[in-house]
Design an enzyme around this catalytic site. Structure first.
Site, PDB file in Angstrom:
ATOM      1  N   LYS A 112      -3.722  -3.413  19.414  1.00  0.00           N
ATOM      2  CA  LYS A 112      -3.606  -1.984  19.133  1.00  0.00           C
ATOM      3  C   LYS A 112      -4.943  -1.291  19.329  1.00  0.00           C
ATOM      4  O   LYS A 112      -5.069  -0.472  20.225  1.00  0.00           O
ATOM      5  CB  LYS A 112      -3.068  -1.776  17.725  1.00  0.00           C
ATOM      6  CG  LYS A 112      -1.549  -1.957  17.747  1.00  0.00           C
ATOM      7  CD  LYS A 112      -0.968  -2.626  16.580  1.00  0.00           C
ATOM      8  CE  LYS A 112       0.473  -3.010  16.896  1.00  0.00           C
ATOM      9  NZ  LYS A 112       1.017  -3.929  15.927  1.00  0.00           N
ATOM     10  N   TRP A 128       6.558  -3.472   8.767  1.00  0.00           N
ATOM     11  CA  TRP A 128       5.629  -4.610   8.830  1.00  0.00           C
ATOM     12  C   TRP A 128       5.424  -5.256   7.470  1.00  0.00           C
ATOM     13  O   TRP A 128       5.250  -6.472   7.379  1.00  0.00           O
ATOM     14  CB  TRP A 128       4.307  -4.215   9.492  1.00  0.00           C
ATOM     15  CG  TRP A 128       4.481  -4.015  10.965  1.00  0.00           C
ATOM     16  CD1 TRP A 128       4.322  -2.859  11.670  1.00  0.00           C
ATOM     17  CD2 TRP A 128       4.922  -4.998  11.929  1.00  0.00           C
ATOM     18  NE1 TRP A 128       4.621  -3.062  13.002  1.00  0.00           N
ATOM     19  CE2 TRP A 128       4.994  -4.362  13.188  1.00  0.00           C
ATOM     20  CE3 TRP A 128       5.265  -6.349  11.847  1.00  0.00           C
ATOM     21  CZ2 TRP A 128       5.386  -5.029  14.351  1.00  0.00           C
ATOM     22  CZ3 TRP A 128       5.656  -7.012  13.002  1.00  0.00           C
ATOM     23  CH2 TRP A 128       5.713  -6.360  14.234  1.00  0.00           C
ATOM     24  N   ASP A 155      -3.339  -5.570   5.666  1.00  0.00           N
ATOM     25  CA  ASP A 155      -3.004  -5.658   7.087  1.00  0.00           C
ATOM     26  C   ASP A 155      -3.513  -4.365   7.729  1.00  0.00           C
ATOM     27  O   ASP A 155      -2.994  -3.279   7.461  1.00  0.00           O
ATOM     28  CB  ASP A 155      -1.482  -5.796   7.247  1.00  0.00           C
ATOM     29  CG  ASP A 155      -1.029  -5.847   8.707  1.00  0.00           C
ATOM     30  OD1 ASP A 155      -1.860  -5.608   9.613  1.00  0.00           O
ATOM     31  OD2 ASP A 155       0.171  -6.114   8.934  1.00  0.00           O
TER      32      ASP A 155
HETATM   33  C1  LIG Z   1       1.823  -4.753  15.332  1.00  0.00           C
HETATM   34  C2  LIG Z   1       1.681  -5.060  13.904  1.00  0.00           C
HETATM   35  C3  LIG Z   1       1.922  -6.353  13.399  1.00  0.00           C
HETATM   36  C4  LIG Z   1       2.369  -7.494  14.276  1.00  0.00           C
HETATM   37  O1  LIG Z   1       1.372  -7.900  15.134  1.00  0.00           O
HETATM   38  P1  LIG Z   1       1.602  -9.129  16.127  1.00  0.00           P
HETATM   39  O2  LIG Z   1       0.230  -9.340  16.676  1.00  0.00           O
HETATM   40  O3  LIG Z   1       2.602  -8.702  17.147  1.00  0.00           O
HETATM   41  O4  LIG Z   1       2.070 -10.281  15.316  1.00  0.00           O
HETATM   42  C5  LIG Z   1       1.739  -6.549  12.055  1.00  0.00           C
HETATM   43  N1  LIG Z   1       1.355  -5.558  11.229  1.00  0.00           N
HETATM   44  C6  LIG Z   1       1.127  -4.316  11.669  1.00  0.00           C
HETATM   45  C7  LIG Z   1       0.695  -3.258  10.723  1.00  0.00           C
HETATM   46  C8  LIG Z   1       1.300  -4.025  13.023  1.00  0.00           C
HETATM   47  O5  LIG Z   1       1.070  -2.787  13.469  1.00  0.00           O
END
Ligand SMILES: *Cc1c(COP(=O)(O)O)cnc(C)c1O
Length: 366
Positions: A195, A101, A171
């Site tokens: 998530k 990511w 993030d």
């Molecule tokens: C799942 C995830 C993303 C991407 O998320 P989307 O909503 O599909 O764009 C980005 N960063 C992390 C750490 C993730 O787990």
């Protein structure tokens, strides 16, 4: 058969919340309209949105000088939006490469014109099983970007690296509300919903307002200043995901908040890590001090055996245990809604599988 869903995202939600959604779906608050049908300019929506925002502020202890945005486009859109809004002074951005990511975020930041993107540290030499903790910066940056929980590699920063007073962007898509992040240590935090919050379609941004340039004039949907001014209601917001998230926030408050969630996540992952540490068949792939509280990748070291395990686990109600396509092996994602009994069921199943395999192995070696 009892089913446990180990999906990394979209992930399981609290069953009580799903039941509540079902009960309220046809008529939201006796309006005779579904929440999917109400206007984003209605009092019903406004009340729902303000409550969700206030609950999130309380749950994450977001200080007053930070604004909260409920956006669309997933965490992935923030890979572009953050550079546009926060890399405006030096136009230099530092990234710490901790795996998939972060690399995706780096690639998109490089496509934003006029920015200099430096990878200042990387976990590559350890195949991303370790997080870089010593980070040296040779020039001033508008911010340093960290992927706080690496969903695929199963690592997380419990303690932030020393960054010489630099603004940190985090993030937290895969451990928001599951770990007590200290918001004040960050300039900006972002996370998608699917998530640890609710259905996909909503993305949270928490930003320290003083970092924003009031004079900037970016395309509306990418401009935090304009979005803040209209309280995330510049175009049609994702009403349903916001509604579902609001219910999850209320559920979290009833459970005792993020502190309680973190304790439960510690207990759940400890059970699995302990099994992995004592197993002669399974191996946890992340370096112990950097292990995640939400995503646990593991393997037997053999592709065929991993495949056999995944197939048998599925048949026994342990769903979505297959690792990310990039990582292979297995991965157990256990966010806030995931019950302790589910981890117990997995660990018991792993122990039984290990015993059986070792017996087969002992027999064939004779
Ligand atoms: C799942 C995830 C993303 C991407 O998320 P989307 O909503 O599909 O764009 C980005 N960063 C992390 C750490 C993730 O787990």
């Amino acid at each position: 058969m009892k089913v446990y869903n180990f999906s990394a995202g979209p992930a399981m939600m609290p069953p009580e919340v799903v039941a509540q959604i079902q009960a309220e779906l046809v008529s939201y608050r006796d309006s005779e309209m579904s929440v999917m049908e109400i206007s984003h300019r209605s009092v019903l929506y406004e009340e729902m949105f303000q409550t969700a925002k206030a609950d999130l502020r309380e749950l994450l202890a977001v200080p007053k000088d930070y604004k909260i945005l409920f956006l669309q486009g997933g965490a992935s859109t923030q890979f572009t939006t953050v550079p546009l809004n926060l890399a405006r002074k030096t136009k230099n951005i530092a990234f710490v490469d901790t795996g998939h990511w972060s690399q995706t975020a780096i690639a998109d930041a490089r496509l934003v014109p006029e920015r200099r993107v430096d990878v200042v540290a990387s976990g590559k030499s350890s195949a991303y099983t370790h997080l870089p903790h010593e980070i040296a910066l040779d020039r001033p940056y508008d911010y340093v970007h960290l992927t706080i929980n690496n969903t695929i590699e199963g690592t997380m920063y419990r303690k932030l690296p020393e960054l010489q007073g630099q603004t940190i962007v985090g993030d937290i898509s895969s451990n928001i509300l599951g770990y007590q992040h200290n918001v004040q240590k960050y300039g900006l935090l972002y996370a998608s919903a699917q998530k640890n919050i609710g259905p996909a379609g909503m993305t949270l941004v928490i930003v320290k307002e003083s970092l924003l340039d009031k004079e900037q004039d970016l395309p509306s949907m990418l401009d935090y200043v304009k979005l803040i001014k209209r309280d995330s209601n510049l175009n049609t917001p994702p009403v349903f995901p916001i509604y579902a998230a609001g219910l999850v926030f209320q559920w979290l408050k009833k459970q005792g908040g993020v502190k309680q969630m973190q304790q439960q996540n510690e207990a759940k992952t400890a059970l699995l890590y302990d099994m992995l540490d004592n197993s002669k068949l399974f191996l946890g792939t992340a370096h112990a001090p950097d292990r995640s509280l939400t995503n646990v990748p593991f393997t037997t070291g053999s592709k065929e055996l991993d495949e056999k395990f995944i197939t048998q686990a599925e048949k026994n109600g342990l769903k979505n245990i297959r690792g990310h396509v990039l990582a292979g092996g297995m991965r157990a994602s256990m966010y806030n809604a995931f019950p302790f009994e589910g981890v117990k069921a997995l660990v018991d199943f792993m122990k039984a599988f290990e015993q059986k395999e070792r017996r087969i192995y002992a027999t064939t070696m004779k």
